[in-house]
Design an enzyme around this catalytic site. Structure first.
Site, mmCIF file in Angstrom:
data_model
loop_
_atom_site.group_PDB
_atom_site.id
_atom_site.type_symbol
_atom_site.label_atom_id
_atom_site.label_comp_id
_atom_site.label_asym_id
_atom_site.label_seq_id
_atom_site.Cartn_x
_atom_site.Cartn_y
_atom_site.Cartn_z
ATOM 1 C CG ASP A 1 -2.095 -1.030 1.099
ATOM 2 O OD1 ASP A 1 -2.811 -0.975 0.140
ATOM 3 O OD2 ASP A 1 -2.197 -1.788 2.200
ATOM 4 C CG ASP B 1 -7.183 -3.590 -0.396
ATOM 5 O OD1 ASP B 1 -6.901 -4.119 0.577
ATOM 6 O OD2 ASP B 1 -6.313 -2.718 -0.684
HETATM 7 C C1 DX5 Z 1 -6.456 0.114 2.954
HETATM 8 C C2 DX5 Z 1 -5.350 -0.741 2.142
HETATM 9 C C3 DX5 Z 1 -5.443 -2.248 2.510
HETATM 10 C C4 DX5 Z 1 -5.238 -2.829 3.899
HETATM 11 C C5 DX5 Z 1 -6.235 -3.781 4.119
HETATM 12 O O1 DX5 Z 1 -6.394 1.226 2.518
HETATM 13 O O2 DX5 Z 1 -5.532 -0.608 0.790
HETATM 14 O O3 DX5 Z 1 -4.823 -2.855 1.682
HETATM 15 O O4 DX5 Z 1 -3.756 -3.141 4.160
HETATM 16 O O5 DX5 Z 1 -6.097 -4.097 5.561
HETATM 17 P P1 DX5 Z 1 -7.066 -5.116 6.385
HETATM 18 O O6 DX5 Z 1 -6.998 -6.313 5.484
HETATM 19 O O7 DX5 Z 1 -6.647 -5.019 7.566
HETATM 20 O O8 DX5 Z 1 -8.596 -4.455 6.226
HETATM 21 ZN ZN ZN Z 2 -4.587 -1.948 -0.688
#
Ligand code: DX5
Ligand code: ZN
Length: 252
Positions: free
Chosen positions: A39, A202
């Site tokens: 990210d 995601d």
């Molecule tokens: C949020 C990111 C995600 C994040 C997801 O802005 O794009 O990729 O890491 O995290 P979880 O799986 O914890 O919701």
């Molecule tokens: Zn992400």
């Protein structure tokens, strides 16, 4: 034919002071992930700030697992090549970032658009072609409040749609239930066009929400908190994979 589910652990929830250890832990497991999800946040398109291209280059140096780089940045045209040069295997830009100055608010709100001009569509296609010309897969991400119909002009130019099932910017949020309807709409459109485009989901994915996402058409599962937030990330990744793909990576 059974579909092969792809796991993309998000390093956002890993221990950044021991990142190489956390990467190798999953990469060297019996069923390594298909991707590492990275990210990139610029503190403008989303309120949070993470890493830049030199960091991606270092990650590329330490793992053979392909890198899925999710750009949550304004003005992706300025920085796109940096991430391609750094070794992104899949590079995803946000549809909202095609609108100059689009930005997210605080936690729980994110950049949203309701239309696109012809000029913005052309700009988007050019960026996506630039990614593919560099030999990477091109992804287009969409935030929770942006209509999925805006994706239509891009389906012939992308390898993957990244559907945000939380407002981007932070890990550990809850899956937004309406995301399944949005994925089904995208899948329906892709079927009509016979377009070979993967759906990646995601945000808030764990062993309870993963089956809902797969049923709605997702094939690539990003999970941060549900993997790296656990004491045993390998077992956590395997347990998500096993609920959606009982024979694991051998299911083809
Ligand atoms: C949020 C990111 C995600 C994040 C997801 O802005 O794009 O990729 O890491 O995290 P979880 O799986 O914890 O919701
Ligand atoms: Zn992400």
């Amino acid at each position: 034919m059974p579909r092969l589910v792809q796991m993309a652990p998000s390093i956002l929830s890993a221990d950044f002071l021991n990142l190489e250890r956390d990467i190798q832990l999953l990469a060297e497991s019996t069923e390594p992930p298909e991707w590492f999800h990275i990210d990139v946040m610029d503190g403008h398109f989303v309120p949070n700030l993470t890493i830049g291209p030199s960091f991606v280059r270092e990650l590329k140096r330490i793992t053979q697992v392909p890198l899925d780089v999710h750009l949550m940045i304004s003005n992706p045209h300025v920085q796109l090549d940096w991430y391609l040069d750094a070794g992104a295997d899949l590079l995803t830009i946000h549809i909202e970032s095609l609108r100059p100055h689009a930005r997210g608010g605080l936690k729980g709100r994110s950049a949203t658009i309701n239309d696109l001009t012809a000029e913005e569509i052309v700009k988007g296609i050019q960026l996506l072609e630039r990614i593919q010309d560099a030999g990477a897969m091109a992804g287009l991400a969409i935030n929770p409040a942006t209509p999925v119909s805006l994706l239509k002009p891009f389906y012939s130019y992308i390898d993957l749609v990244l559907l945000m099932s939380v407002h981007p910017g932070f890990g550990g949020q809850s899956f937004i239930p309406e995301s399944t309807v949005r994925m089904k709409e995208i899948q329906h459109e892709l079927n009509l066009l016979s377009a070979p485009v993967l759906i990646e989901v995601d945000g808030g994915i764990d062993s309870k929400t993963a089956p809902l996402a797969i049923e709605a058409g997702a094939l690539v599962l990003v999970a941060g908190n549900a993997i790296y937030g656990k004491d045993d990330p390998v077992a956590a990744m395997e347990s998500i994979r096993s609920v959606v793909s009982p024979c694991g990576r051998l299911c083809v």
